[in-house]
Design an enzyme around this catalytic site. Structure first.
Site, mmCIF file in Angstrom:
data_model
loop_
_atom_site.group_PDB
_atom_site.id
_atom_site.type_symbol
_atom_site.label_atom_id
_atom_site.label_comp_id
_atom_site.label_asym_id
_atom_site.label_seq_id
_atom_site.Cartn_x
_atom_site.Cartn_y
_atom_site.Cartn_z
ATOM 1 C CB CYS A 89 32.880 56.201 76.644
ATOM 2 S SG CYS A 89 32.960 54.440 77.038
ATOM 3 C CG HIS A 341 29.219 54.879 80.844
ATOM 4 N ND1 HIS A 341 28.978 55.868 79.908
ATOM 5 C CD2 HIS A 341 30.451 54.359 80.522
ATOM 6 C CE1 HIS A 341 29.997 55.935 79.069
ATOM 7 N NE2 HIS A 341 30.900 55.038 79.422
ATOM 8 C CB CYS A 371 38.598 57.614 79.728
ATOM 9 S SG CYS A 371 37.439 56.613 80.690
#
Length: 385
Positions: A89, A341, A371
């Protein structure tokens, strides 16, 4: 001392799964922000020395070094190369780090960083399932590793399980999560209505604004959802949205600023990355933030704005508890629970929003963290000029 300056930053609106960007080829998503970036910076694209893009699940239309493909699809000079980064991510935040490090080292003067992801076309973990199964690998990247099993046993590596571990450890209730999620949507809707994202986004076709925020959501609607893991507290309402989008920024050295007549908008004050427990997975922003503050000598009181990716509500709520940060400085325009996202693009997307919000409010320092798979977290601190 060498400096790495942020000259320009732009992103697409973020599209919902199956929404207005779902049919756009990832190369064309990336091409849109690259064309706009070059135009806004008024820089000769042939002067760019590298294009560093984040992207996960690099298969199908996202395969073949999507950074390079995006640049070429934008009609930009063939002599400019590209490289694709996967730090899960945090991929495009890491792309910014690599670009800034190239500038700070003096080996390059003008570098584009960014990321792209079309999750509607290539769902999360698609590469693991579709590419690995024909080869006989069906249980993810860790299964079968003797070294991994010796260290971590056969515990499942699962983001939802990690979010539940955080909720349990920090005493974060389902109600806490849903109140946070509602606040994210309300902040995002306010930001859209006040035009806060207008300057940082470039429309793509009919998509002119972020599609994720839900104006009609409520605590009552969230309470009706079933937890993802039976008996747990985390629901889809408290999780980041599956999304499509791209973002890019231009980083320059002092020499490039001078030679190309550029106007820096911010400088990269700090960049670092840290790791933690890969099973719990999502808590690395806590030690990563502590590490960054120690390295810089700053305190959170000196930080005007924070962007921490809302992968799941417990991630941000635990970070707030551990750091004691002021919630009114954190994700002031909503986060991934409301805005989405798009995995490989989110890092640069958040930094683009952070830069523009610092400029809107007159703040000096902005901190970004998120994270990442494998129990990792990048931290970037930028200083508005």
């Amino acid at each position: 001392m060498a400096e790495a300056y942020i000259v320009e930053a732009v992103r697409t609106p973020v599209g919902r799964r199956g929404g207005g960007l779902s049919g756009v080829h990832p190369a064309d998503l990336g091409a849109q922000v690259l064309k706009e970036l070059v135009a806004r910076a008024a820089v000769d694209p042939a002067a760019v020395e590298d294009v560093v893009f984040g992207c996960l699940d690099a298969v199908g239309p996202q395969a073949g070094d999507i950074a390079r493909t995006c640049w070429l699809a934008a009609g930009l000079p063939e002599e400019v190369p590209g490289v694709t980064v996967d730090r899960q991510c945090g991929s495009s935040q890491q792309a910014v780090h690599f670009a800034a490090q190239a500038v700070l080292s003096g080996t390059q003067d003008l570098v584009v960083a960014g990321g792209v992801q079309n999750m509607s076309q290539i769902p999360i973990a698609f590469a693991t399932r579709q590419a690995a199964e024909p080869l006989g690998f069906t249980q993810g990247p860790f299964a079968g590793s003797e070294g991994w099993r010796a260290r971590y046993g056969d515990r499942p590596v699962n983001q939802f399980a990690g979010a539940e571990m955080i909720a349990a450890k920090w005493g974060i209730s389902r109600q806490d999560q849903e109140e946070f999620a509602l606040r994210s949507h309300r902040r995002a809707v306010r930001a859209i209505d006040e035009g806060r994202f207008a300057r940082e986004t470039v429309a793509l076709g009919d998509v002119t604004a972020d599609e994720g925020p839900r104006r009609d959501t409520s605590l009552e609607k969230m309470a009706a959802l079933q937890p993802v893991i039976a008996g747990g507290t985390v629901t889809a309402a408290c999780s980041s949205q599956v999304s499509d989008g791209a973002a890019a920024m231009l980083l320059a050295s002092e020499r490039a600023v001078r030679e190309h007549g550029l106007t820096p908008r911010a400088r990269v004050h700090h960049l670092s990355v840290r790791g933690e427990d890969p099973i719990r997975m999502l808590t690395a922003p806590i030690p990563a933030t502590a590490h960054a503050l120690k390295k810089t000598g700053l305190t959170l009181d000196a930080i005007d704005l924070v962007e921490i990716n809302e992968a799941f509500a417990p991630v941000v709520l635990a970070w707030l508890k551990e750091t004691g940060a002021d919630p009114d400085k954190v994700n002031v325009n909503g986060g991934a629970i409301a805005l989405g996202h798009p995995l490989g693009a989110t890092g640069t997307k958040l930094m683009t929003t952070l830069l523009h919000e610092l400029e809107r409010t007159g703040g000096r320092f902005g901190l970004q963290t998120m994270c990442e798979g494998g129990g990792q977290a990048n931290v970037t601190i930028i200083e508005r000029l």
